[in-house]
Design an enzyme around this catalytic site. Structure first.
Site, PDB file in Angstrom:
ATOM      1  N   CYS A  91       0.840  -1.202   0.000  1.00 28.67           N
ATOM      2  CA  CYS A  91       0.000   0.000   0.000  1.00 28.67           C
ATOM      3  C   CYS A  91       0.874   1.252   0.000  1.00 28.67           C
ATOM      4  O   CYS A  91       1.604   1.465  -0.962  1.00 28.67           O
ATOM      5  CB  CYS A  91      -1.011  -0.032   1.140  1.00 28.67           C
ATOM      6  SG  CYS A  91      -2.386   1.126   0.881  1.00 28.67           S
ATOM      7  N   HIS A 196      -3.723  -4.769  -0.315  1.00 34.50           N
ATOM      8  CA  HIS A 196      -3.253  -5.358   0.941  1.00 34.50           C
ATOM      9  C   HIS A 196      -3.279  -6.884   0.843  1.00 34.50           C
ATOM     10  O   HIS A 196      -4.334  -7.483   1.057  1.00 34.50           O
ATOM     11  CB  HIS A 196      -4.154  -4.907   2.102  1.00 34.50           C
ATOM     12  CG  HIS A 196      -3.953  -3.483   2.483  1.00 34.50           C
ATOM     13  ND1 HIS A 196      -3.016  -3.085   3.408  1.00 34.50           N
ATOM     14  CD2 HIS A 196      -4.541  -2.358   2.048  1.00 34.50           C
ATOM     15  CE1 HIS A 196      -3.051  -1.771   3.531  1.00 34.50           C
ATOM     16  NE2 HIS A 196      -3.966  -1.305   2.717  1.00 34.50           N
ATOM     17  N   GLU A 198      -2.217  -8.904   2.950  1.00 32.37           N
ATOM     18  CA  GLU A 198      -2.537  -9.444   4.286  1.00 32.37           C
ATOM     19  C   GLU A 198      -4.031  -9.377   4.589  1.00 32.37           C
ATOM     20  O   GLU A 198      -4.484  -9.922   5.594  1.00 32.37           O
ATOM     21  CB  GLU A 198      -1.705  -8.715   5.347  1.00 32.37           C
ATOM     22  CG  GLU A 198      -2.192  -7.337   5.778  1.00 32.37           C
ATOM     23  CD  GLU A 198      -1.869  -6.205   4.809  1.00 32.37           C
ATOM     24  OE1 GLU A 198      -1.516  -6.473   3.645  1.00 32.37           O
ATOM     25  OE2 GLU A 198      -1.993  -5.034   5.221  1.00 32.37           O
TER      26      GLU A 198
END
Lengths: 216, 252
Positions: A91, A196, A198
């Site tokens: 990001c 993202h 994650e």
């Protein structure tokens, strides 16, 4: 003893606990035996095998946060550019790889990827921020980071600025939101994702696993 | 293409899941983390926890829920309820929330939203708006679970919050919440068309058609529902399929 040390740089930008958990899950699933360390210590980078730079919020704030860690930017340049350690920016961490960020003023980036980070201005009156699940259009299908990641797989984005890439060879995947912008950039030993991983469920964990296995 | 988000919401009290009908008649139905994992596996696009008794009771139960969820679910997690200070936000984000939703505190101190957005980034600040119909095309903001009128016009308020740095708006119709009669579509559309940030429609979902209406007719970027998933009336997959069949762009 784990064979591989991964350092996630903590410079006060957001919650790194869930990011660390995602990397731990990916380390298990990719059977890389990576140990994940969240650290704000520039010296940890010297001991790291792989380096991750996350980031949420505004470009300038993140840049200031990074600069506030004495020696961190020098350590990043030394370890990533000088020693060629695999690097992943996420990001705003990806945006910081660019030459400049044009969010609330002009801010210098790390200057690793050619281009500026500019406000997205989607046509068709689409909402900003670009928030949610969007499809990856893969430009570099042979890149090891994209192994088992298919065109059209979804990733979770949340951002109002994006990289305006100058070198198309550095764009590994893009996405479309009233206009296209890079979803993944990279060259040599470095990659960065605008989304993202994650937070991108199975696709994200797979991509992180690919990063942990990557031998650039 | 960006997909419409489907967001199951869990009302949490003392670390346990509940769902009230019009905020009373609470029924206990399990562990929020287990529920979250089910939604995660089923392909929910985000998760939302609303800590409904946060103003009265120990906040730490929700922090524990957040942290246990973040260890298991690698998807965006929003937590709301009783968020009053930047310290509350910091603790939730550190525990594992990706976004926090601010409701009453925004009404009491609008600058709190600005401060929060500056400190943590607009991407993690959701402003929750509870609105009630007070005239044909008039909607007013209410707080305290719909009990307290504020005199604030919902459209003006939504615009103001967007200007203060809210990253998105979670819009709940207090007339429809818990009724299963569907979103208040005129309310949703009016707010969604008035602001440039995403609007999540909430309150009243009883059928899968209601989810479709929220996006197609209400112009919402995301739809939130609690009971229909929570009590197993419909699955996430059934909801996604219905939305897909209606021509909405969803992640299947």
């Amino acid at each position: 003893m784990p064979e591989m040390n991964v350092v996630i740089i903590d410079y006060g930008s957001g919650n790194l606990r869930s990011a660390a958990k995602a990397f731990e899950r990916a380390a298990r699933e990719s059977e890389t035996g990576a140990a994940i360390l969240v650290s704000s210590d520039p010296e940890a980078l010297a001991r790291a095998d792989r380096i991750v730079l996350p980031g949420v919020g505004a470009f300038g704030d993140c840049r200031r946060g990074l600069a506030a860690l004495d020696g961190m930017i020098a350590a990043l340049n030394e370890q990533v550019i000088g020693r060629g350690k695999p690097f992943l920016g996420i990001c705003v961490g990806m945006q910081l790889m660019a030459a400049r960020g044009l969010e609330h003023g002009v801010h210098e980036g790390l200057g690793w990827i050619a281009g500026d980070v500019v406000a997205i201005t989607p046509h068709n009156g689409l909402k900003v921020p670009h928030m949610g699940w969007n499809e990856l259009a893969i430009d570099a299908p042979d890149h090891p980071l994209l192994r088992d990641v298919a065109n059209g797989d979804h990733a979770y984005f949340v951002h109002s600025y994006a990289l305006s890439a100058q070198d198309r060879a550095e764009v590994l995947a893009h996405t479309d939101y009233g206009g296209t912008f890079p979803a993944i950039v990279g060259r040599d030993n470095m990659v960065g994702t605008q989304f993202h991983p994650e937070k991108s469920q199975a696709t994200g964990i797979r991509l992180i696993g690919n990063f942990l296995k990557w031998q650039p | 293409m960006l997909k419409v988000r489907l967001i199951p919401c869990l009302d949490v009290k003392d670390g346990r899941v509940v769902k009230g009908v019009n905020f009373v008649d609470l029924r206990d139905a399990g562990d929020p983390v287990e529920q979250a994992q089910i939604y995660d596996k089923a392909g929910a696009d985000e998760l939302c926890f609303l800590d409904i008794t946060a103003s009265h009771e120990n906040r730490d139960t929700i922090l524990d829920v957040a942290s246990r969820t973040a260890e298991q679910c690698f998807m965006p997690l929003t937590i709301g309820g009783g968020v009053r200070t930047t310290e509350d936000i910091r603790r939730l984000l550190l525990a594992g929330a990706d976004k926090v939703s601010i409701n009453t505190a925004a009404v009491k101190h609008p600058d709190f939203v600005r401060e929060a957005a500056e400190k943590f980034g607009t991407q993690c600040i959701v402003v929750a708006i509870d609105a009630k119909r007070t005239g044909t095309e008039k909607f007013e903001i209410f707080t305290h679970g719909g009990r307290e009128p504020t005199g604030l016009d919902a459209v003006d308020w939504a615009r103001r919050m967007a200007g203060y740095g809210a990253g998105e708006i979670l819009l709940t119709s207090m007339d429809r919440d818990g009724t299963g009669e569907g979103f208040d579509i005129p309310l949703t559309r009016t707010i969604a068309d008035a602001v440039s940030i995403p609007v999540i429609a909430s309150g009243g979902v009883g059928t899968l058609d209601h989810l479709v209406e929220g996006v197609r007719d209400g112009h919402a970027s995301a739809v939130l529902a609690a009971s229909i998933f929570h009590f197993g009336t419909y699955s996430i997959a059934e909801a996604k399929q219905a939305m897909d069949k209606a021509g909405l762009a969803v992640r299947l």
